[in-house]
Design an enzyme around this catalytic site. Structure first.
Site, PDB file in Angstrom:
ATOM      1  N   LYS A 204      -5.046   2.698   7.807  1.00  0.00           N
ATOM      2  CA  LYS A 204      -6.046   2.126   6.898  1.00  0.00           C
ATOM      3  C   LYS A 204      -5.721   0.660   6.624  1.00  0.00           C
ATOM      4  O   LYS A 204      -4.695   0.342   6.020  1.00  0.00           O
ATOM      5  CB  LYS A 204      -6.077   2.855   5.551  1.00  0.00           C
ATOM      6  CG  LYS A 204      -7.265   2.374   4.719  1.00  0.00           C
ATOM      7  CD  LYS A 204      -7.154   2.735   3.255  1.00  0.00           C
ATOM      8  CE  LYS A 204      -6.622   1.614   2.403  1.00  0.00           C
ATOM      9  NZ  LYS A 204      -7.494   0.424   2.269  1.00  0.00           N
ATOM     10  N   GLU A 278       7.337  -1.045   2.546  1.00  0.00           N
ATOM     11  CA  GLU A 278       7.622  -2.494   2.563  1.00  0.00           C
ATOM     12  C   GLU A 278       6.841  -3.096   1.407  1.00  0.00           C
ATOM     13  O   GLU A 278       5.613  -3.136   1.445  1.00  0.00           O
ATOM     14  CB  GLU A 278       7.144  -3.109   3.881  1.00  0.00           C
ATOM     15  CG  GLU A 278       7.821  -2.559   5.109  1.00  0.00           C
ATOM     16  CD  GLU A 278       9.189  -3.171   5.359  1.00  0.00           C
ATOM     17  OE1 GLU A 278       9.609  -4.037   4.567  1.00  0.00           O
ATOM     18  OE2 GLU A 278       9.826  -2.775   6.335  1.00  0.00           O
ATOM     19  N   CYS A 312       4.804 -11.779   1.650  1.00  0.00           N
ATOM     20  CA  CYS A 312       5.674 -10.934   0.829  1.00  0.00           C
ATOM     21  C   CYS A 312       7.052 -11.558   0.671  1.00  0.00           C
ATOM     22  O   CYS A 312       7.679 -11.463  -0.370  1.00  0.00           O
ATOM     23  CB  CYS A 312       5.805  -9.565   1.464  1.00  0.00           C
ATOM     24  SG  CYS A 312       6.320  -9.684   3.181  1.00  0.00           S
ATOM     25  N   GLU A 409       5.913 -11.350  -9.045  1.00  0.00           N
ATOM     26  CA  GLU A 409       5.320 -11.878  -7.813  1.00  0.00           C
ATOM     27  C   GLU A 409       3.942 -12.472  -8.118  1.00  0.00           C
ATOM     28  O   GLU A 409       3.068 -11.782  -8.638  1.00  0.00           O
ATOM     29  CB  GLU A 409       5.192 -10.727  -6.810  1.00  0.00           C
ATOM     30  CG  GLU A 409       4.807 -11.188  -5.439  1.00  0.00           C
ATOM     31  CD  GLU A 409       4.688 -10.033  -4.440  1.00  0.00           C
ATOM     32  OE1 GLU A 409       4.196  -8.958  -4.828  1.00  0.00           O
ATOM     33  OE2 GLU A 409       5.076 -10.214  -3.281  1.00  0.00           O
TER      34      GLU A 409
END
Ligand code: NAP
Ligand code: MG
Length: 498
Positions: A204, A278, A312, A409
């Site tokens: 997906k 991850e 990331c 983040e």
């Protein structure tokens, strides 16, 4: 769509000692999009065919640089996911496991070569659907996608050499869920090793960037891959959750936010599904006084501003040794003035569009938080387009370790800056967030590289460079940045049982 220029912060003081505006005058150099075919609507790719979603729902995907809808994707419901898993199971137990490992490798080599042949189309579509500069998608994303397929193609018939004395076997059907920041590259990270090991997949893509995954489905068809080996189901988070919770899936490979990663880990607890996660990061870049300063500045610009900070492992925190802080910050400001923010399809563009309205709002929310926490906000003075979602490269200075902008983040072109005096202080500050994905160190001394490299609780540490990727190298996080490794031989082990 509303204009966004008013909600971004403009610098209040003269930006730079240098007048870059007169030095860097580029004529527009737009990449042609005429060769890139985009259908009005894309169906699901299940069992080697494009099929309509059971409930008949579609959702729009826009070009974040213009706000215009470019196509529609099917929304996969529970029954569509079920159908995709059945197709993947049938292929796993049938044709895919009956062909030799060498033949499997040949399919992967074919896919890699076809990606190279269609590289321009993939790059243009990636930039249109996701907002990243064409220079990034053309020179980084798509070449790395091909490199991953080539690399894992080579392993397909050599698994017993990778794990001597063991009898590696595929896991079965793998459910794979990927984010929007490297849409095609994350697909390659997932699909290439899974197929090389003999598994089949249901993948997906992210809601805002599904286009290149469906183009990849067309390529898979053209490559003649047996039906059901690769299935692509588009949809929102609910579709992802259906994959995670499906009983006939043997492994979940997820790349995305730490929040969703935690939800997934909770759902998988008590099941016998294997998983790799991850997740997010808050990478620190440590610049010592003896560093090659110009090289460090260029590395920092690359680490946080290129690709809009949608990485990331982005270097989103700068830790600079006190003696050179002023010099580094001035050079950073000067270099920021030369960055071109705008049309992702323009070959001169350094910083493209923020991927979605939601992410645009998140970044601006963090700038607001930074201001409220007492940060000095500095932005380059470049012009930005009136439409679409753009954020100027930003520095947040005068921040402290406990500030939210240092701990959380932001996932945008925003760099926090702190200073340090000793290597131990730098390591302590770098490690003091919930994340541990990547970090970097700039210094002239190998001894400092070893000290910092072994002190950082971080999956990757780059020395005198940043954001360098290679399919042979494992990647993954410590702490809340994830579980397991992708890439290299480690990435093979994650798709095998022994
Ligand atoms: P996200 O919101 O976690 O979404 C990632 C994927 O999961 C998307 O396909 C998303 O679908 C889907 N999803 C959402 N809710 C779900 C649920 N409850 N169950 C299953 N799937 C679900 O992350 P993102 O905002 O797209 O991506 C940015 C994040 O990815 C950042 O935190 C970044 O650090 C991380 N990232 C990590 C790595 C790494 O290698 N460590 C690499 C790239 C990115 P929708 O798109 O429909 O929401
Ligand atoms: Mg889009």
């Amino acid at each position: 769509m509303s204009q966004h220029t008013d909600t971004t912060y403009k610098p209040t003081s003269p930006n730079s000692k240098l007048d870059f505006a007169s030095v860097w005058e580029y004529a527009p150099a737009p990449e042609s999009a005429s060769h890139a075919e985009i259908k009005e609507k894309y169906d699901l790719f299940i069992g080697g065919k494009f099929v309509k979603p059971a409930e008949g729902n579609y959702f729009k995907s826009m070009n974040p640089a213009t706000g215009e809808t470019i196509t529609e994707f099917a929304e996969a419901s529970k029954s569509d996911v079920n159908k995709a898993v059945k197709a993947a199971r049938k292929a796993f137990e049938g044709e895919w496991s009956s062909i030799s490992a060498k033949e499997r490798g040949k399919y992967l080599y074919r896919i890699a070569r076809m990606i190279q042949e269609r590289a321009r189309e993939f790059s243009v579509l990636e930039s249109m659907d996701g907002g990243k500069p064409i220079r990034e998608s053309r020179d980084v994303d798509v070449p790395l996608v091909a490199a991953h397929f080539f690399y894992y193609a080579g392993w397909a018939d050599k698994l017993e050499y990778a794990f001597p004395g063991k009898k590696p076997k595929p896991l079965g059907v793998c459910g794979q869920i990927i984010p929007w920041n490297f849409p095609l590259l994350m697909l390659a990270w997932k699909i290439a090793p899974a197929l090389a090991c003999g598994n089949t997949v249901v993948l997906k893509p992210a809601e805002t960037t599904s286009l290149t995954a469906l183009k990849f489905a067309e390529l898979v068809k053209d490559a003649g891959l047996p039906d059901g080996v690769v299935n692509i189901v588009t949809g929102a988070g609910e579709t992802g959750a259906e994959i995670v919770n499906h009983k006939d899936i043997d492994k979940i490979a997820f790349t995305g936010s730490t929040g969703v990663g935690k939800l997934i880990q909770r759902s998988l607890a008590g099941t016998d599904k294997k998983f790799t996660l991850e997740l997010g990061g808050k990478g620190a870049m440590i610049v010592f006084e003896d560093a090659p300063i110009d090289q460090a500045v260029e590395g920092i610009i690359n680490a946080i501003f290129f690709n809009q900070g949608h990485v990331c492992c982005a270097g989103s925190r700068l830790l600079v040794q006190e003696g050179v802080a002023e010099k580094v910050i001035q050079k950073l400001k000067d270099r920021m003035e030369s960055l071109i923010v705008g049309d992702p399809l323009d070959k001169n563009t350094d910083v493209g569009a923020i991927n979605s309205q939601a992410q645009f709002e998140t970044i601006n929310k963090y700038l607001e938080i930074g201001l409220n926490e007492g940060a000095d906000v500095y932005q380059s003075s470049c012009s930005i387009p009136d439409n679409g979602y753009f954020v100027r490269p930003t520095l947040l200075m005068n921040v402290s370790q406990s500030n939210r902008v240092v701990q959380e983040e932001i996932f945008g072109p925003v760099l926090t800056i702190q200073t340090f005096r000793t290597a131990d202080e730098a390591i302590q500050k770098a490690n003091n967030t919930p994340y541990g994905l990547a970090g970097g160190v700039w210094t002239d001394k190998g001894s400092k590289i070893f000290k910092v490299g072994s002190g950082l609780r971080s999956g990757v540490v780059w020395a005198n460079t940043y954001n360098k990727f290679d399919p042979t190298s494992p990647f993954g996080g410590y702490k809340e940045s994830g579980v397991g490794r992708e890439g290299g031989m480690h990435g093979l082990g994650a798709y095998l049982k022994f």
